[in-house]
Design a protein around this motif. Structure first.
Motif, PDB file in Angstrom:
ATOM      1  N   UNK A 524       0.795  -1.232   0.000  1.00 52.38           N
ATOM      2  CA  UNK A 524       0.000   0.000   0.000  1.00 52.38           C
ATOM      3  C   UNK A 524       0.818   1.268   0.000  1.00 52.38           C
ATOM      4  N   UNK A 525       2.138   1.133   0.039  1.00 51.80           N
ATOM      5  CA  UNK A 525       3.000   2.324   0.040  1.00 51.80           C
ATOM      6  C   UNK A 525       3.469   2.609  -1.385  1.00 51.80           C
ATOM      7  N   UNK A 526       3.219   3.818  -1.826  1.00 50.22           N
ATOM      8  CA  UNK A 526       3.680   4.261  -3.143  1.00 50.22           C
ATOM      9  C   UNK A 526       4.927   5.110  -2.941  1.00 50.22           C
ATOM     10  N   UNK A 527       6.056   4.690  -3.540  1.00 46.97           N
ATOM     11  CA  UNK A 527       7.338   5.348  -3.285  1.00 46.97           C
ATOM     12  C   UNK A 527       7.924   5.891  -4.589  1.00 46.97           C
ATOM     13  N   UNK A 528       8.327   7.168  -4.574  1.00 52.70           N
ATOM     14  CA  UNK A 528       9.046   7.787  -5.680  1.00 52.70           C
ATOM     15  C   UNK A 528      10.224   8.568  -5.112  1.00 52.70           C
ATOM     16  N   UNK A 529      11.303   8.669  -5.891  1.00 54.59           N
ATOM     17  CA  UNK A 529      12.522   9.315  -5.420  1.00 54.59           C
ATOM     18  C   UNK A 529      12.797  10.548  -6.261  1.00 54.59           C
ATOM     19  N   UNK A 530      13.089  11.654  -5.579  1.00 54.02           N
ATOM     20  CA  UNK A 530      13.382  12.919  -6.252  1.00 54.02           C
ATOM     21  C   UNK A 530      14.706  13.476  -5.736  1.00 54.02           C
TER      22      UNK A 530
END
Length: 755
Positions: A524-530
């Motif tokens: 359920x965790x949506x992860x994106x890296x910036x």
């Protein structure tokens, strides 16, 4: 048997009805309604400018500046309110530390003044432990935020700057400086604008000077320049309308000026030189204008559509900066086409031979009565006499120049590439040295129903432990949560500038190893890296991924336009190959100069080992469009002469000789204007100036003066070959006034001959 046309035959009879193409019909109407066309154009420019300023431009900001995974992460952060307009007050002393009374008084004074300042909020001080002090104690930060979005915050900086200045005046023994996303971006944008204003102010007088030299008369020189200026003004106003749908880059104004001035001058030169040539040949004013409209006017229309097709390729890039460039360039080229086909004929009809007024002594007439350039006539004659050696020598030189382009390294400009004498750069260097964790971070963005859940809390703790044990990152990971508890921002400090090998290595480890092994396992965790390194990498990946699609789109549209224009499959294929050769050579020049560093001392820069990331794609679509301008103009004249009954060889020699002077004048204008950017202080501008100037120079000389006539001589009548199954394509070539209608090309071309 082909019929040759004499001058007397070409002069139209008043009783003979003429069939006109679109450009000729537009010119005819404008010449008949001069006042309506001229004052209508001026009214349009004023209305466009007023409407644009009333509507206002919607500029890119925040997440608009990111693409790919970094873009998704930034949109999540901005929506959650986790990207405030953070600013730092850097307080430093070589002798005192934060524990000394004077240093502490300075911190306290700064915090109090900022807390009372308009549009400032969330002031935190190191005296309360909420802001950092450097390891050696000689530097401290007072952190605060500016209200509003990033664009509003840029307009609200003055009160905080005044407060900082007051603190510095009250405590002269310490250095007090402001730094943050808002203040640094504003200072850099102001410096960009100052640099671009310098370029613009130099461009106009240089353009006028070149046009005066080209025409030998002040009035004739002013016509293209004034048309270009009004075209740019109209485009700068109207671009506000599409910006309401898709935001535009802050630098689009300069791109519009650059492209608008270039194409407007080109189109005016094509038109005006042909009209003057026909007058020199003895035609009446009206007949000369009609012929210029039917020939050069039609070439302008086809050239403009080809430029628009090339610029439309930027829509496929998937990046908002390129999309905004596409909006602005297509708009200004479309306006330039309309102005060249309507108001320019009206102005020429109104001026008549008065366009020759203001003759400059000693310059002589701008062209000989025959309309041919002595230099280009001699060169083309030699090239056509020995086409294969010309192809091997010129083509081989351009291929050799293109080889370095295969080793091009794409680089995103960082603070290390900015002019090091800028105050904002000096402040950033001091802040980065004192607080490494505050400079470059990889930002892990987590979105879930509850980011404070036990599973995510444990995963974030695990991520912290793994990051602390990595050699690629620094200590000091921080976690911030959105007010509703659905988004978490995990900032991991790293070494490097955000664009070097250290930063990229840290990013790759966090994205590919640390995140998948920790937070990535939580359901359920949506992860994106910036972060800055992610922004650079994602942009490079996006451009590399989309380039084949953009190349295919531009080539396909250009092929179809030229196919329908010249009813030949050879002409468009050859045009694409020649243009690719000039673009490849320009890429090679960029690699040799800026990536390999040849010319650092001459141009005043330090190589960062690559070519700035946005430039290759921008150069490709721009140069492909502009080079097609020349190609269509020259080939239209060759096709016109061939249609009159000349052999391909004679049509090539006379067509290129008579148009090369115009192309040279247009190219010199562009080369000089583009070269102005080389004198500016920013590396990106220098690269753009060198790339554009080199490509236009190569295209207008080696490509058009050598390879084009040589290849057409070798191919002979195969230049006009059209397969029988494409015979349904309509004949777009219109006879000029008084010319009998005929089809010049054979149904099947003979075998090529190089003799």
């Amino acid at each position: 048997m082909r019929t040759r046309i004499t001058q007397d035959d070409a002069e139209p009879s008043p009783e003979t009805p003429q069939r006109r193409n679109l450009a000729a019909r537009a010119a005819h109407w404008s010449a008949e309604h001069k006042k309506t066309a001229i004052f209508g154009w001026l009214a349009f420019v004023v209305i466009a400018f007023v409407v644009g300023n009333a509507v206002g431009k919607n500029l890119m900001q925040g997440a608009d500046l990111f693409s790919g995974e970094a873009g998704r992460a930034e949109r999540t952060l901005y929506d959650a309110g986790l990207r405030p307009n953070s600013e730092h007050l850097l307080i430093q002393s070589q002798k005192l530390t934060a524990k000394d009374p004077e240093f502490a008084r300075t911190i306290r004074d700064a915090a109090v003044r900022l807390s009372r300042t308009e549009d400032v909020r969330n002031v935190v001080s190191p005296l309360t432990g909420d802001a950092p002090v450097s390891a050696d104690g000689h530097s401290a930060l007072v952190d605060f935020e500016i209200t509003g979005d990033s664009l509003e915050a840029a307009k609200r900086l003055d009160p905080s700057k005044e407060a900082v200045s007051a603190v510095q005046d009250a405590h002269p023994a310490l250095r007090v400086e402001q730094f943050g996303n808002v203040s640094s971006n504003k200072e850099l944008n102001d410096t960009f604008a100052s640099d671009l204003t310098k370029a613009e102010m130099l461009s106009f007088p240089l353009t006028l000077l070149i046009l005066v030299l080209a025409f030998g008369a002040l009035v004739a020189a002013l016509v293209p320049l004034l048309l270009g200026i009004t075209t740019v003004i109209a485009a700068l106003g109207l671009v506000a309308l599409p910006s309401q749908i898709s935001p535009i880059d802050a630098n689009l104004q300069s791109v519009i000026l650059l492209i608008g001035l270039a194409v407007s001058v080109d189109y005016s030169l094509f038109y005006l030189r042909r009209e003057r040539e026909e007058r020199a040949a003895g035609r009446s004013e009206r007949s000369a204008l009609d012929i210029a409209a039917a020939t050069s006017g039609r070439a302008v229309l086809i050239s403009g559509l080809t430029v628009i097709a090339a610029m439309a390729g930027m829509f496929l890039a998937g990046d908002k900066t390129f999309i905004s460039f596409a909006q602005g360039t297509i708009l200004v080229v479309a306006i330039a086409i309309v102005s060249s086909l309507t108001v320019l004929p009206a102005v020429l009809a109104w001026l008549g031979d008065r366009v020759e007024r203001g003759r400059i002594p000693f310059l002589g007439r701008f062209r000989r009565p025959a309309g041919q350039s002595r230099f280009w006539s001699g060169l083309v004659e030699r090239v056509v006499r020995r086409p294969w050696p010309a192809i091997l020598i010129a083509g081989g030189a351009l291929v050799a120049l293109s080889i370095p382009a295969f080793n091009m390294n794409i680089a995103v400009t960082t603070t290390d590439d900015l002019p090091q004498n800028l105050p904002v750069v000096k402040t950033f260097d001091r802040l980065r040295e004192a607080f490494p964790a505050e400079a470059v971070t990889v930002d892990v963005v987590v979105k879930a129903d509850d980011v404070r859940s036990d599973a995510l809390t444990a995963a974030i703790s695990d991520l912290r432990g793994r990051a602390d044990g990595s050699l690629n990152v620094l200590q000091g990971m921080t976690v911030d949560y959105s007010k509703d508890g659905t988004v978490a921002l995990i900032s991991i400090p790293t070494e490097g500038s955000g664009n070097d090998k250290q930063s990229t290595a840290a990013l790759d480890e966090i994205r590919d190893e640390l995140v998948p092994a920790t937070i990535g396992k939580v359901d359920g965790a949506n992860v994106n890296v910036s972060g800055s390194a992610a922004q650079s990498k994602d942009f490079r990946d996006l451009v590399s991924e989309r380039l084949p699609l953009i190349f295919g789109f531009v080539f396909s549209l250009a092929f179809l336009l030229l196919l329908f224009t010249f009813r030949s499959i050879v002409i468009p294929i050859k045009a694409i190959l020649l243009n690719l050769l000039s673009v490849g050579a320009a890429y090679g020049v960029l690699v040799l100069v800026f990536q390999d560093g040849h010319g650092e001392s001459v141009l005043g820069f330090s190589s960062n080992g690559g070519v700035t990331s946005w430039l290759p794609l921008f150069l490709f679509v721009l140069l492909f469009g502009l080079s097609m301008d020349y190609h269509v103009f020259i080939l239209s004249r060759v096709r016109e002469l061939y249609g009159r009954g000349m052999s391909t060889e004679e049509a090539v020699k006379q067509g290129i000789s008579s148009t090369a002077g115009t192309v040279t004048s247009a190219a010199v204008v562009m080369v000089v204007v583009f070269s102005v950017f080389v004198t500016l202080s920013f590396l990106d501008f220098k690269e753009m100036g060198v790339g554009l100037a080199a490509a236009v120079l190569i295209d207008a000389t080696i490509i058009r003066g050598v390879l084009l006539p040589a290849s057409m001589k070798v191919l002979g009548d195969w230049n006009w070959y059209l397969p029988r199954w494409l015979e349904w394509i309509p004949e777009l070539h219109e006879p000029e006034p008084g010319e009998p209608e005929r089809r010049a090309e054979p149904a099947k071309a003979p075998a090529p001959s190089a003799s």
